[in-house]
Design an enzyme around this catalytic site. Structure first.
Site, PDB file in Angstrom:
ATOM      1  CB  ILE A  16     -37.243 -15.552  26.950  1.00 47.42           C
ATOM      2  CG1 ILE A  16     -37.354 -14.040  26.865  1.00 47.42           C
ATOM      3  CG2 ILE A  16     -35.830 -16.026  26.751  1.00 47.42           C
ATOM      4  CD1 ILE A  16     -36.409 -13.310  27.804  1.00 47.42           C
ATOM      5  N   GLY A  17     -40.491 -15.573  25.826  1.00 45.87           N
ATOM      6  CA  GLY A  17     -41.861 -15.574  26.331  1.00 45.87           C
ATOM      7  C   GLY A  17     -42.745 -14.723  25.463  1.00 45.87           C
ATOM      8  CE1 TYR A  21     -45.298  -6.711  25.865  1.00 47.03           C
ATOM      9  CE2 TYR A  21     -46.962  -6.606  27.586  1.00 47.03           C
ATOM     10  CZ  TYR A  21     -45.651  -6.775  27.196  1.00 47.03           C
ATOM     11  OH  TYR A  21     -44.714  -7.036  28.145  1.00 47.03           O
ATOM     12  N   GLY A  22     -47.211  -8.867  22.863  1.00 45.92           N
ATOM     13  CA  GLY A  22     -46.180  -9.221  21.902  1.00 45.92           C
ATOM     14  C   GLY A  22     -45.194 -10.160  22.544  1.00 45.92           C
ATOM     15  CB  CYS A  24     -40.343 -11.195  25.940  1.00 49.08           C
ATOM     16  SG  CYS A  24     -39.274 -10.327  27.025  1.00 49.08           S
ATOM     17  CE  LYS A  39     -41.390  -6.942  28.661  1.00 47.48           C
ATOM     18  NZ  LYS A  39     -42.429  -6.694  29.613  1.00 47.48           N
ATOM     19  CG  ASP A 144     -48.686  -4.683  37.719  1.00 47.66           C
ATOM     20  OD1 ASP A 144     -49.316  -5.338  38.574  1.00 47.66           O
ATOM     21  OD2 ASP A 144     -48.570  -5.047  36.543  1.00 47.66           O
TER      22      ASP A 144
HETATM   23  P1  ADP Z   1     -45.882 -10.893  30.440  1.00 47.95           P
HETATM   24  O1  ADP Z   1     -45.363 -10.169  31.642  1.00 47.95           O
HETATM   25  O2  ADP Z   1     -47.060 -10.239  29.837  1.00 47.95           O
HETATM   26  O3  ADP Z   1     -46.031 -12.359  30.659  1.00 47.95           O
HETATM   27  P2  ADP Z   1     -43.324 -10.274  29.394  1.00 47.95           P
HETATM   28  O4  ADP Z   1     -43.004  -9.866  28.015  1.00 47.95           O
HETATM   29  O5  ADP Z   1     -43.171  -9.277  30.491  1.00 47.95           O
HETATM   30  O6  ADP Z   1     -44.783 -10.820  29.333  1.00 47.95           O
HETATM   31  O7  ADP Z   1     -42.455 -11.510  29.769  1.00 47.95           O
HETATM   32  C1  ADP Z   1     -42.434 -12.697  29.008  1.00 47.95           C
HETATM   33  C2  ADP Z   1     -41.386 -13.623  29.598  1.00 47.95           C
HETATM   34  O8  ADP Z   1     -40.100 -13.049  29.427  1.00 47.95           O
HETATM   35  C3  ADP Z   1     -41.550 -13.874  31.081  1.00 47.95           C
HETATM   36  O9  ADP Z   1     -41.255 -15.227  31.353  1.00 47.95           O
HETATM   37  C4  ADP Z   1     -40.500 -13.005  31.722  1.00 47.95           C
HETATM   38  O10 ADP Z   1     -40.016 -13.563  32.913  1.00 47.95           O
HETATM   39  C5  ADP Z   1     -39.422 -12.947  30.659  1.00 47.95           C
HETATM   40  N1  ADP Z   1     -38.696 -11.663  30.721  1.00 47.95           N
HETATM   41  C6  ADP Z   1     -39.222 -10.427  30.542  1.00 47.95           C
HETATM   42  N2  ADP Z   1     -38.280  -9.473  30.656  1.00 47.95           N
HETATM   43  C7  ADP Z   1     -37.118 -10.115  30.928  1.00 47.95           C
HETATM   44  C8  ADP Z   1     -35.756  -9.681  31.170  1.00 47.95           C
HETATM   45  N3  ADP Z   1     -35.421  -8.387  31.146  1.00 47.95           N
HETATM   46  N4  ADP Z   1     -34.822 -10.618  31.422  1.00 47.95           N
HETATM   47  C9  ADP Z   1     -35.167 -11.928  31.450  1.00 47.95           C
HETATM   48  N5  ADP Z   1     -36.394 -12.402  31.227  1.00 47.95           N
HETATM   49  C10 ADP Z   1     -37.373 -11.525  30.963  1.00 47.95           C
HETATM   50 MG    MG Z   2     -44.096  -9.033  32.450  1.00 51.02          MG
END
Ligand code: ADP
Ligand code: MG
Length: 282
Positions: A16-17, A21-22, A24, A39, A144
């Protein structure tokens, strides 16, 4: 770091994203078909100190059990690939930065009711963190609070996410990270004397609610110096006219320049304006 399960206990549904650092991903836990998120974090390049910090932040996450905090479920360590997986609740409503982005594109505003709901939910999550010392731990500051770190479940309940991890993974337990990018939500006391306290989280909450209404932060500038000066003056345009004076006044209280004039998070939750308008969400 002991780990109760392995990656083989989950199926990856989709990515999903990807963060700094890696990646998700949305995953399915095989034993009960539950949809969760993990993550992936590479720790191979980390120093011993950074790894220690990561361990303590992950331990902290486990303790943060609250209905408005993204629930941590598990951690898995893949020692052969140096990857740590943090398994957590899937928030299908996405994050607030996407909601703000969509509103901007469509030329729409969120409803006032939604803002009160976010205010109540996030205040209650922050209260849980700030008052943790009462239950024997140290008080936890989020540090944050920003739209990308606030998630929504299927019923548009707010969930505060990304505790500490970003801090560890950006090699920062001080203020270095604050100066990467534009720190729109930085409080006057952080600008002036580099201190961060519970009231700074209250300030960030004010900035966040303001941006949710106005679709832009209360203080904007093209460079840090100008931003710092605006923040310390504390003047900002009223939120758009369709939002009530009650909401505008509450946000203004959170954005008082002097931290001692801002309410504590307990006082926010007891605030007459919040009880009157958002009491149904308490
Ligand atoms: P960053 O914050 O560095 O962009 P993240 O790993 O926090 O990277 O998030 C990557 C994507 O995954 C973002 O679009 C975020 O909204 C989504 N995301 C992160 N955690 C969750 C979660 N628990 N449920 C749904 N979407 C998530
Ligand atoms: Mg994030």
């Amino acid at each position: 770091m002991p780990s109760s399960s392995g990656i083989e206990d989950y199926d990856v549904i989709e990515q999903i994203g990807s963060g700094s650092y890696g990646t998700c991903s949305k995953v399915r836990r095989k034993r009960d078909n539950r949809i969760l998120v993990w993550k992936e974090m590479e720790y191979g390049g980390m120093t011993e100190t950074e790894k220690q910090m990561l361990v303590s932040e992950v331990n902290l996450l486990r303790e943060l059990r609250h209905e408005h905090i993204v629930r941590y479920h598990d951690r898995i360590i893949d020692r052969s690939r140096y990857v740590l997986y943090i398994v957590m609740e899937f928030c299908e409503g996405g994050d607030l930065s996407s909601i703000i982005g969509k509103c901007k594109r469509d030329g729409e505003f969120v409803s006032e009711d939604f803002v009160w709901k976010m205010c109540v939910h996030l205040s209650s999550a922050l209260q849980f963190c700030h008052n943790r010392c009462i239950r024997g731990g140290r008080s936890i500051l989020h540090r944050d609070l920003k739209p990308a770190n606030i998630f929504l479940d299927s019923e548009q309940n707010a969930k505060l996410g990304d505790f500490g991890l970003a801090r560890v993974l950006n090699h920062d337990n001080s203020f270095a990270r604050t100066f990467v990018g534009t720190p729109y939500y930085m409080s006057p006391e952080q600008m002036n004397c580099m201190t961060y306290n519970e009231k700074s989280d209250v300030w960030s909450l004010g900035c966040l609610l303001y941006e949710l209404c106005s679709l832009r932060p209360p203080f904007t500038a093209s460079n840090q110096k100008e931003l710092a000066s605006k923040i310390c003056k504390g003047k900002f345009p009223r939120i758009p006219h369709q939002f009530s004076d009650d909401l505008n006044n509450l946000i203004a209280a959170l954005l008082r320049v002097e931290d001692y004039k801002r309410p504590t998070i307990d006082q926010v939750l007891d605030h007459p304006l919040l009880i009157k308008n958002g009491g149904g969400y308490l």
